[in-house]
Scaffold this active site. Structure first.
Site, short mmCIF file in Angstrom:
data_model
loop_
_atom_site.label_atom_id
_atom_site.label_comp_id
_atom_site.label_asym_id
_atom_site.label_seq_id
_atom_site.Cartn_x
_atom_site.Cartn_y
_atom_site.Cartn_z
N PHE A 1 0.84 -1.20 0.00
CA PHE A 1 0.00 0.00 0.00
C PHE A 1 0.87 1.25 0.00
CE2 PHE A 1 0.81 -0.97 4.42
CZ PHE A 1 1.03 0.26 5.01
N CYS A 2 0.27 2.36 -0.42
CA CYS A 2 0.93 3.66 -0.40
C CYS A 2 -0.15 4.73 -0.27
CB CYS A 2 1.79 3.87 -1.64
SG CYS A 2 0.87 3.77 -3.20
N THR A 3 0.21 5.98 -0.40
CA THR A 3 -0.72 7.07 -0.11
C THR A 3 -1.93 7.07 -1.04
OG1 THR A 3 1.14 8.42 0.63
CG2 THR A 3 -0.95 9.56 0.23
N GLY B 1 -1.81 5.21 -4.29
CA GLY B 1 -1.82 4.06 -5.18
C GLY B 1 -0.73 4.03 -6.22
N ILE C 1 -4.14 4.61 0.71
CA ILE C 1 -4.58 4.93 2.07
C ILE C 1 -5.69 5.96 2.04
CG2 ILE C 1 -3.86 5.84 4.31
CD1 ILE C 1 -0.95 5.02 3.39
#
Length: 306
Positions: free
Chosen positions: A174-176, A178, A203
């Site tokens: 996951f990341c901020t 995508g 997120i």
């Protein structure tokens, strides 16, 4: 109230420089500020402005070659998050430094926010946070592995050094928003990892859709605009920015002896020389003089998720 638009889209731009001019002109016409990055692989950035202006920008990007139906995320901010508008030409819209990575060819399995908790709580799943160390420090998902990377470019080397830890595990990333996972999952698939998943919309989409009482998220999410951090419902978080190192700090951190506005905080005081600090003090002096003349300054504009 300003509308904030975070967006990215991988597509092939034959001439990114030709896309830049009309895009910058439209943003200026509609009083939109922020940063957009253009490369031959697509577009990425975060901007803010009046709702009508943001809608005009979305329509413009949607009409660009290969961008029909591109995904974006909208939120709001009480203060303008960016001082000016920049449209930059780059080699990559998020820098991984792996020339063979191509998210248009293949990516991991998308997992909707509502299904994410069940996945990451499975015993055969390893959850990896692909963001930078200062982002992870203020919030992450329960049980997530922190690679402790300073930039996304360091991620491939980290994986090579640590891949044996994840033998026989499914990988959830996951990341901020995508974008980093589009590249990291494509790269892991090329390394022979069989099952790779990533949080659809990142997120930000999770915090928008999943109620706090059902959440596996712990802390706040760093964002690349003047809000600094957001929580559930994408409400503005408590964090401020150290304008020396651009890391998030809490209001109480300004009471620490290491803190000097625009010069240092407890996270960076030992990372800069006396000459650096003298230069930062002069910068703060010039900012104060400009504000005394009635000119509005933001001390940092945010670029991409590096």
């Amino acid at each position: 109230m300003f509308t904030v638009c975070a967006l990215y889209h991988f597509t092939r731009f034959a001439d990114p420089a030709a896309v830049r001019g009309p895009l910058l002109e439209l943003c200026r016409e509609h009083q939109i500020t922020g940063t957009l990055l253009l490369a031959s692989e697509g577009i990425n950035g975060t901007v803010a402005g009046p709702r009508a202006g943001i809608e005009a920008l979305i329509a413009h990007i949607d009409a660009l070659p290969g961008c029909r139906g591109f995904v974006y995320k909208l939120s709001t901010a009480e203060q303008r998050p960016f001082a000016r508008m920049k449209v930059r030409l780059k080699k990559e819209i998020v820098t991984m430094g792996q020339p063979d990575v191509d998210p248009r060819a293949s990516v991991g399995h998308y997992v909707a926010p509502g299904d994410w908790n069940a996945l990451i709580r499975s015993p055969d799943v390893a959850v990896i946070d692909t963001r930078n160390d200062y982002e992870v420090a203020i919030g992450t998902f329960e049980g997530a592995v922190d690679p402790q990377t300073a930039t996304f470019r360091e991620f491939p080397a980290w994986w090579e050094a640590n891949k044996d830890r994840f033998h026989n595990k499914r990988i959830a990333m996951f990341c901020t928003g995508g974008i980093r996972c589009e590249k990291s999952t494509n790269w892991l698939l090329a390394q022979g990892v069989d099952e790779v998943y990533h949080l659809q919309g990142g997120i930000l989409k999770y915090l928008e859709e999943v109620p706090a009482e059902d959440s596996a998220w712990q802390g706040e999410c760093f964002v690349f605009d003047g809000r600094v951090s957001v929580g559930h419902g994408l409400t503005e978080g408590p964090h401020l920015l150290c304008h020396a190192c651009r890391r998030p700090i809490l209001p109480d951190d300004r009471s620490r002896p290491e803190y000097e506005h625009g010069v240092s905080c407890h996270l960076c005081v030992g990372e800069t020389t006396d000459e650096d600090k003298a230069r930062f003090r002069e910068r703060q002096k010039q900012i104060a003089l400009a504000e005394a003349r009635g000119e509005r300054h933001l001390h940092a504009d945010y670029a991409d998720e590096t």
